[in-house]
Scaffold this motif. Sequence first.
Motif, PDB file in Angstrom:
ATOM      1  N   TRP A   1      41.627  68.050  34.254  1.00 60.64           N
ATOM      2  CA  TRP A   1      41.797  68.462  35.181  1.00 60.64           C
ATOM      3  C   TRP A   1      41.871  67.085  35.958  1.00 60.64           C
ATOM      4  O   TRP A   1      42.530  66.278  35.971  1.00 60.64           O
ATOM      5  CB  TRP A   1      40.875  68.620  35.999  1.00 60.64           C
ATOM      6  N   LYS A   2      43.163  67.478  37.372  1.00 65.68           N
ATOM      7  CA  LYS A   2      43.840  66.666  37.514  1.00 65.68           C
ATOM      8  C   LYS A   2      42.920  66.168  39.793  1.00 65.68           C
ATOM      9  O   LYS A   2      42.824  67.426  40.064  1.00 65.68           O
ATOM     10  CB  LYS A   2      45.074  66.600  38.188  1.00 65.68           C
ATOM     11  N   ASP A   3      42.822  65.128  39.679  1.00 66.49           N
ATOM     12  CA  ASP A   3      42.613  64.640  41.415  1.00 66.49           C
ATOM     13  C   ASP A   3      43.344  65.836  42.351  1.00 66.49           C
ATOM     14  O   ASP A   3      44.384  65.241  42.337  1.00 66.49           O
ATOM     15  CB  ASP A   3      42.083  63.534  41.496  1.00 66.49           C
ATOM     16  N   PRO A   4      42.161  66.611  42.656  1.00 60.72           N
ATOM     17  CA  PRO A   4      43.109  67.261  43.859  1.00 60.72           C
ATOM     18  C   PRO A   4      43.650  66.258  44.883  1.00 60.72           C
ATOM     19  O   PRO A   4      44.937  66.894  45.944  1.00 60.72           O
ATOM     20  CB  PRO A   4      41.990  68.169  44.000  1.00 60.72           C
ATOM     21  N   LYS A   5      42.780  65.604  45.031  1.00 57.89           N
ATOM     22  CA  LYS A   5      43.108  64.511  46.231  1.00 57.89           C
ATOM     23  C   LYS A   5      44.722  63.053  45.771  1.00 57.89           C
ATOM     24  O   LYS A   5      45.615  62.810  47.120  1.00 57.89           O
ATOM     25  CB  LYS A   5      41.918  63.558  47.010  1.00 57.89           C
ATOM     26  N   VAL A   6      44.438  63.074  44.754  1.00 57.75           N
ATOM     27  CA  VAL A   6      45.396  62.089  44.409  1.00 57.75           C
ATOM     28  C   VAL A   6      45.922  62.430  43.087  1.00 57.75           C
ATOM     29  O   VAL A   6      45.123  62.243  41.980  1.00 57.75           O
ATOM     30  CB  VAL A   6      44.743  60.665  43.545  1.00 57.75           C
ATOM     31  N   PRO A   7      47.437  62.570  43.351  1.00 54.59           N
ATOM     32  CA  PRO A   7      47.448  64.095  42.460  1.00 54.59           C
ATOM     33  C   PRO A   7      48.313  63.201  41.402  1.00 54.59           C
ATOM     34  O   PRO A   7      48.140  64.428  39.926  1.00 54.59           O
ATOM     35  CB  PRO A   7      48.456  64.710  43.227  1.00 54.59           C
ATOM     36  N   ASN A   8      48.054  61.697  41.459  1.00 52.36           N
ATOM     37  CA  ASN A   8      49.119  61.188  39.742  1.00 52.36           C
ATOM     38  C   ASN A   8      47.891  61.093  39.189  1.00 52.36           C
ATOM     39  O   ASN A   8      47.667  59.854  38.223  1.00 52.36           O
ATOM     40  CB  ASN A   8      49.981  59.905  40.061  1.00 52.36           C
ATOM     41  N   ILE A   9      46.343  61.158  39.503  1.00 47.35           N
ATOM     42  CA  ILE A   9      45.396  60.225  38.724  1.00 47.35           C
ATOM     43  C   ILE A   9      44.511  62.149  38.813  1.00 47.35           C
ATOM     44  O   ILE A   9      44.116  63.158  38.582  1.00 47.35           O
ATOM     45  CB  ILE A   9      43.626  60.099  39.559  1.00 47.35           C
TER      46      ILE A   9
ATOM     47  N   ILE B   1      37.771  59.923  30.574  1.00 52.51           N
ATOM     48  CA  ILE B   1      38.808  58.536  30.918  1.00 52.51           C
ATOM     49  C   ILE B   1      39.034  59.385  31.603  1.00 52.51           C
ATOM     50  O   ILE B   1      39.679  60.754  31.926  1.00 52.51           O
ATOM     51  CB  ILE B   1      40.014  58.540  29.419  1.00 52.51           C
ATOM     52  N   MET B   2      40.045  57.983  32.494  1.00 47.59           N
ATOM     53  CA  MET B   2      41.337  58.552  33.923  1.00 47.59           C
ATOM     54  C   MET B   2      42.182  58.263  33.362  1.00 47.59           C
ATOM     55  O   MET B   2      42.535  56.974  31.892  1.00 47.59           O
ATOM     56  CB  MET B   2      40.099  57.823  34.773  1.00 47.59           C
ATOM     57  N   MET B   3      43.422  58.933  33.602  1.00 46.71           N
ATOM     58  CA  MET B   3      44.615  58.895  33.357  1.00 46.71           C
ATOM     59  C   MET B   3      45.352  58.936  34.328  1.00 46.71           C
ATOM     60  O   MET B   3      45.453  59.432  35.687  1.00 46.71           O
ATOM     61  CB  MET B   3      45.355  59.133  32.651  1.00 46.71           C
ATOM     62  N   ARG B   4      46.470  58.027  34.324  1.00 48.84           N
ATOM     63  CA  ARG B   4      47.231  58.041  35.892  1.00 48.84           C
ATOM     64  C   ARG B   4      49.080  58.808  35.293  1.00 48.84           C
ATOM     65  O   ARG B   4      49.413  57.968  33.843  1.00 48.84           O
ATOM     66  CB  ARG B   4      47.703  56.335  35.759  1.00 48.84           C
ATOM     67  N   GLN B   5      49.170  59.629  35.949  1.00 48.28           N
ATOM     68  CA  GLN B   5      51.225  60.202  35.506  1.00 48.28           C
ATOM     69  C   GLN B   5      51.607  59.463  36.175  1.00 48.28           C
ATOM     70  O   GLN B   5      51.778  58.666  37.084  1.00 48.28           O
ATOM     71  CB  GLN B   5      50.938  61.236  36.322  1.00 48.28           C
TER      72      GLN B   5
END
Length: 163
Positions: free
Chosen positions: A43-51, A65-69
Amino acid sequence: MKQLTAADVRASFINTSLRERKAVKLPPEFDNLVWTDLDYLGWKDPKVPNIGYVVTHLDDEPTGIMMRQSSGRARSRPQCSWCEDVTLPNDVHYFTARRTGPAGRAGDTVATLVCANFECSANVRKLPPLAYTGFDRDTARLKRIEKLELRSRAFVAGLRDNL
């Protein structure tokens, strides 16, 4: 995928700091997930959409894991490296993930192309089109599910610094 609690998910992250782990916002539909239809939880973080976040099972333990778009746009429509669906109704984005341990602290990352909103589990469960006479669509679907599990787990496992 085995059912997880919110605490299981937060404790599973291997490439985040304690502060980042505590700040993880679970997907809004978390309490209503059909875990048997998931090969990984993404899923994507609703407050930080590139995470984005991905949790899968490695060695029978939840591993997240955490990913960055990436902010760049591809010139052509890329194919997801995990589900390899060519008839996607959704976008595919370039994501990077920090490695664990000293390499990650030094800024070492690994990248992949993944469905923008982590829809891979739904994509591989769709019955594929008939490729030729006698093509076993159900077997093809099962193979796609198996390959998705292998690819997503291999990516997460590849972030560990002990490899």
